[in-house]
Write an enzyme that holds these catalytic residues in place. Structure first.
Site, PDB file in Angstrom:
ATOM      1  NE  ARG A  15      -1.292   2.300   2.867  1.00  0.00           N
ATOM      2  CZ  ARG A  15      -0.664   3.586   3.384  1.00  0.00           C
ATOM      3  NH1 ARG A  15      -0.518   4.736   2.454  1.00  0.00           N
ATOM      4  NH2 ARG A  15      -0.235   3.653   4.526  1.00  0.00           N
ATOM      5  CG  ASP A  16       3.072   4.427   3.075  1.00  0.00           C
ATOM      6  OD1 ASP A  16       2.823   5.273   2.147  1.00  0.00           O
ATOM      7  OD2 ASP A  16       3.824   4.837   4.040  1.00  0.00           O
ATOM      8  CG  HIS A 207       4.249   4.958   9.087  1.00  0.00           C
ATOM      9  ND1 HIS A 207       3.524   4.000   8.270  1.00  0.00           N
ATOM     10  CD2 HIS A 207       4.540   5.866   7.867  1.00  0.00           C
ATOM     11  CE1 HIS A 207       3.340   4.216   7.020  1.00  0.00           C
ATOM     12  NE2 HIS A 207       3.996   5.441   7.008  1.00  0.00           N
ATOM     13  CG  HIS A 209       7.696   7.858   4.659  1.00  0.00           C
ATOM     14  ND1 HIS A 209       7.469   7.362   3.528  1.00  0.00           N
ATOM     15  CD2 HIS A 209       6.706   7.579   5.601  1.00  0.00           C
ATOM     16  CE1 HIS A 209       6.362   6.998   3.428  1.00  0.00           C
ATOM     17  NE2 HIS A 209       5.694   6.918   4.542  1.00  0.00           N
ATOM     18  CB  CYS A 240       2.712  10.468   0.969  1.00  0.00           C
ATOM     19  SG  CYS A 240       1.094  11.237   1.230  1.00  0.00           S
ATOM     20  CG  ASN A 249       6.855   3.328   3.886  1.00  0.00           C
ATOM     21  OD1 ASN A 249       6.482   3.549   3.000  1.00  0.00           O
ATOM     22  ND2 ASN A 249       6.190   3.747   5.009  1.00  0.00           N
TER      23      ASN A 249
HETATM   24  P1  HMG Z   1     -13.120  14.170  -2.881  1.00  0.00           P
HETATM   25  O1  HMG Z   1     -12.691  14.440  -4.267  1.00  0.00           O
HETATM   26  O2  HMG Z   1     -13.518  15.442  -1.873  1.00  0.00           O
HETATM   27  O3  HMG Z   1     -14.398  13.163  -2.856  1.00  0.00           O
HETATM   28  O4  HMG Z   1     -11.967  13.399  -2.262  1.00  0.00           O
HETATM   29  P2  HMG Z   1     -15.984  13.247  -3.111  1.00  0.00           P
HETATM   30  O5  HMG Z   1     -16.605  12.514  -1.925  1.00  0.00           O
HETATM   31  O6  HMG Z   1     -16.205  14.594  -3.610  1.00  0.00           O
HETATM   32  O7  HMG Z   1     -16.042  12.304  -4.406  1.00  0.00           O
HETATM   33  C1  HMG Z   1     -15.280  12.630  -5.652  1.00  0.00           C
HETATM   34  C2  HMG Z   1     -15.228  11.162  -6.412  1.00  0.00           C
HETATM   35  O8  HMG Z   1     -14.685  10.311  -5.713  1.00  0.00           O
HETATM   36  C3  HMG Z   1     -16.774  10.651  -6.690  1.00  0.00           C
HETATM   37  O9  HMG Z   1     -16.588  10.086  -7.868  1.00  0.00           O
HETATM   38  C4  HMG Z   1     -16.791   9.803  -5.494  1.00  0.00           C
HETATM   39  O10 HMG Z   1     -17.786   8.581  -5.868  1.00  0.00           O
HETATM   40  C5  HMG Z   1     -15.299   9.185  -5.404  1.00  0.00           C
HETATM   41  P3  HMG Z   1     -17.105  10.604  -9.158  1.00  0.00           P
HETATM   42  O11 HMG Z   1     -18.645  10.960  -8.901  1.00  0.00           O
HETATM   43  O12 HMG Z   1     -16.427  12.001  -9.466  1.00  0.00           O
HETATM   44  O13 HMG Z   1     -16.925   9.764 -10.283  1.00  0.00           O
HETATM   45  N1  HMG Z   1     -14.876   8.499  -4.426  1.00  0.00           N
HETATM   46  C6  HMG Z   1     -14.314   7.269  -4.183  1.00  0.00           C
HETATM   47  N2  HMG Z   1     -14.068   6.225  -4.991  1.00  0.00           N
HETATM   48  C7  HMG Z   1     -13.724   5.265  -4.374  1.00  0.00           C
HETATM   49  N3  HMG Z   1     -13.468   4.934  -3.265  1.00  0.00           N
HETATM   50  C8  HMG Z   1     -13.530   6.041  -2.382  1.00  0.00           C
HETATM   51  C9  HMG Z   1     -14.191   7.180  -2.699  1.00  0.00           C
HETATM   52  N4  HMG Z   1     -14.632   8.299  -2.199  1.00  0.00           N
HETATM   53  C10 HMG Z   1     -15.117   9.424  -3.074  1.00  0.00           C
HETATM   54  N5  HMG Z   1     -13.541   5.914  -0.959  1.00  0.00           N
HETATM   55  C11 HMG Z   1     -11.041  11.633  -1.063  1.00  0.00           C
HETATM   56  C12 HMG Z   1     -12.193  12.788  -1.022  1.00  0.00           C
HETATM   57  C13 HMG Z   1     -11.060  11.134   0.847  1.00  0.00           C
HETATM   58  C14 HMG Z   1     -12.060  10.453  -1.684  1.00  0.00           C
HETATM   59  C15 HMG Z   1      -9.840  11.597  -1.770  1.00  0.00           C
HETATM   60  O14 HMG Z   1      -9.113  12.943  -1.206  1.00  0.00           O
HETATM   61  C16 HMG Z   1      -9.054  10.682  -1.416  1.00  0.00           C
HETATM   62  O15 HMG Z   1      -9.309   9.551  -1.831  1.00  0.00           O
HETATM   63  N6  HMG Z   1      -7.792  10.648  -0.823  1.00  0.00           N
HETATM   64  C17 HMG Z   1      -7.044   9.639  -0.368  1.00  0.00           C
HETATM   65  C18 HMG Z   1      -5.462  10.117  -0.430  1.00  0.00           C
HETATM   66  C19 HMG Z   1      -4.713   8.976  -0.390  1.00  0.00           C
HETATM   67  O16 HMG Z   1      -4.844   7.801  -0.384  1.00  0.00           O
HETATM   68  N7  HMG Z   1      -3.351   9.468   0.230  1.00  0.00           N
HETATM   69  C20 HMG Z   1      -2.321   8.549   0.457  1.00  0.00           C
HETATM   70  C21 HMG Z   1      -2.448   7.720   1.734  1.00  0.00           C
HETATM   71  S1  HMG Z   1      -2.195   8.596   3.275  1.00  0.00           S
HETATM   72  C22 HMG Z   1      -0.452   8.056   3.472  1.00  0.00           C
HETATM   73  O17 HMG Z   1       0.085   7.792   2.535  1.00  0.00           O
HETATM   74  C23 HMG Z   1       0.157   8.396   4.862  1.00  0.00           C
HETATM   75  C24 HMG Z   1       0.265   7.164   5.463  1.00  0.00           C
HETATM   76  O18 HMG Z   1       1.258   6.493   4.907  1.00  0.00           O
HETATM   77  C25 HMG Z   1       0.951   7.670   6.906  1.00  0.00           C
HETATM   78  C26 HMG Z   1       2.251   8.638   7.017  1.00  0.00           C
HETATM   79  O19 HMG Z   1       3.096   8.155   6.140  1.00  0.00           O
HETATM   80  O20 HMG Z   1       2.204   9.496   7.371  1.00  0.00           O
HETATM   81  C27 HMG Z   1      -1.005   6.482   6.125  1.00  0.00           C
HETATM   82 MG    MG Z   2       3.329   6.667   5.095  1.00  0.00          MG
END
Ligand code: HMG
Ligand code: MG
Length: 299
Positions: A15-16, A207, A209, A240, A249
């Site tokens: 995933r990450d 966690h 990186h 990310c 990571n």
């Molecule tokens: P948004 O654009 O505000 O969402 O994004 P929305 O509710 O307005 O929906 C827009 C579109 O997205 C719609 O589709 C929804 O159906 C779809 P459309 O009508 O345009 O075709 N949608 C989805 N589709 C699939 N699965 C879903 C979903 N939700 C909405 N769950 C949202 C808001 C939160 C969805 C977006 O910002 C997002 O997906 N963000 C995730 C970003 C991400 O994954 N970042 C990386 C992970 S975090 C990380 O890596 C840090 C970590 O490792 C720890 C560290 O290192 O610190 C964990």
């Molecule tokens: Mg991370």
């Protein structure tokens, strides 16, 4: 110096590790990677994200992958869920664990999840009240705990308050994420001390990186504070998409090598994870981002 006798390595590579890769990796390669990790004996392997495919295209196939892997009782397979839509998928796919993710940085919250910090807490409440009905475990992530790519310093007190919120809501563990890998051991100790005043150290995962090459030193520091879960990524994959410049990571192989040196048990064999590291690195036509994996092949 006291160290835990045993440490749980929580594998985040699929995933990450992969989420930041530009070229879409074929489903078969991802499934092979996860199956190989399962054979290594990890207790937890984060296999993907049920997030918007527009935001993170590399994770769009997570729903297929969760069906194809060789699941087994002794390993759990957490998936990242940002909202109720993601949780619905996790429920349909019978995921055993979901991960929620929040941050004390307003700007990072907006960039990563398109909502304010307080909106993100509302989402966490919704997610947890939904998954409780299905006996699904929830893990909490806190990002940018030692620095934010947009805001710089992030308040340790705010992070500690959020950690306490996540545990109160029902997370079994809170993973403190140095998303951009900028922290040094003294910073890590200060932060972990503050957070461990609010929640038990047994419930904190680290966690790190490795962007600035500090991850192993940070881990060495927090192990002595009693941290028993370390998030690591095979071959040091990672980054990310919403934290520009953040590299991988800390590599699972490098952490394992250090833990073996200290005498800490993990249940994972170094040779096994090195083989997986070379499998995914060869597929990507690059060297593992792990000094240990590279050293082993040259011996
Ligand atoms: P948004 O654009 O505000 O969402 O994004 P929305 O509710 O307005 O929906 C827009 C579109 O997205 C719609 O589709 C929804 O159906 C779809 P459309 O009508 O345009 O075709 N949608 C989805 N589709 C699939 N699965 C879903 C979903 N939700 C909405 N769950 C949202 C808001 C939160 C969805 C977006 O910002 C997002 O997906 N963000 C995730 C970003 C991400 O994954 N970042 C990386 C992970 S975090 C990380 O890596 C840090 C970590 O490792 C720890 C560290 O290192 O610190 C964990
Ligand atoms: Mg991370």
């Amino acid at each position: 110096m006291t160290f835990p006798r045993k440490v749980n390595l929580y594998e985040v590579g699929p995933r990450d590790g992969l989420q930041n890769e530009k070229e879409i990796i074929p489903i078969d390669v991802k499934v092979n990677l996860i199956n190989k990790l399962i054979n290594c004996n990890f207790k937890e392997i984060e296999i993907g994200s049920f997030v918007s495919p527009k935001w993170v295209p590399q994770m769009a196939d997570s729903e297929i992958i969760i069906d194809k892997i060789n699941k087994r009782e002794t390993t759990s397979f957490p998936v990242l869920t940002p909202n109720l839509k993601g949780v619905q998928k996790a429920i349909e796919k019978k995921a055993d664990t979901v991960c929620v993710f929040v941050t004390a940085s307003e700007t990072f919250s907006k960039k990563n999840t398109n909502c304010t910090v307080s909106e993100s807490l509302k989402r966490v409440e919704e997610i947890i009240s939904e998954v409780k009905k299905y006996n699904i475990k929830v893990r909490g992530y806190l990002s940018c705990v030692l620095g934010c790519p947009y805001e710089g310093k992030v308040s340790y007190e705010s992070t500690a308050d959020l950690a306490s919120f996540l545990i109160e809501q029902g997370c079994y563990q809170v993973s403190l994420g140095d998303t951009i890998g900028c922290g040094t051991p003294f910073d890590a100790i200060k932060l972990f001390e503050l957070v461990s005043k609010k929640i038990n150290i047994e419930n904190i995962a680290a966690h790190f990186h490795d962007t600035y090459g500090q991850a192993l030193s940070n881990i060495y520091a927090v192990l002595q504070m009693g941290v028993q879960t370390l998030d690591t990524s095979v071959a040091g994959l990672g980054g990310c998409p919403y934290a520009k410049g953040a590299t991988g990571n800390v590599a699972t192989e490098d952490v394992l090598y250090m833990l073996k040196g200290i005498g800490i048990k993990t249940g994972i064999k170094l040779e096994d994870i090195i083989e997986v590291s070379w499998y995914i690195s060869n597929y990507m036509k690059r060297l593992p981002n792990s000094r240990v994996a590279r050293a082993y092949v040259n011996q």
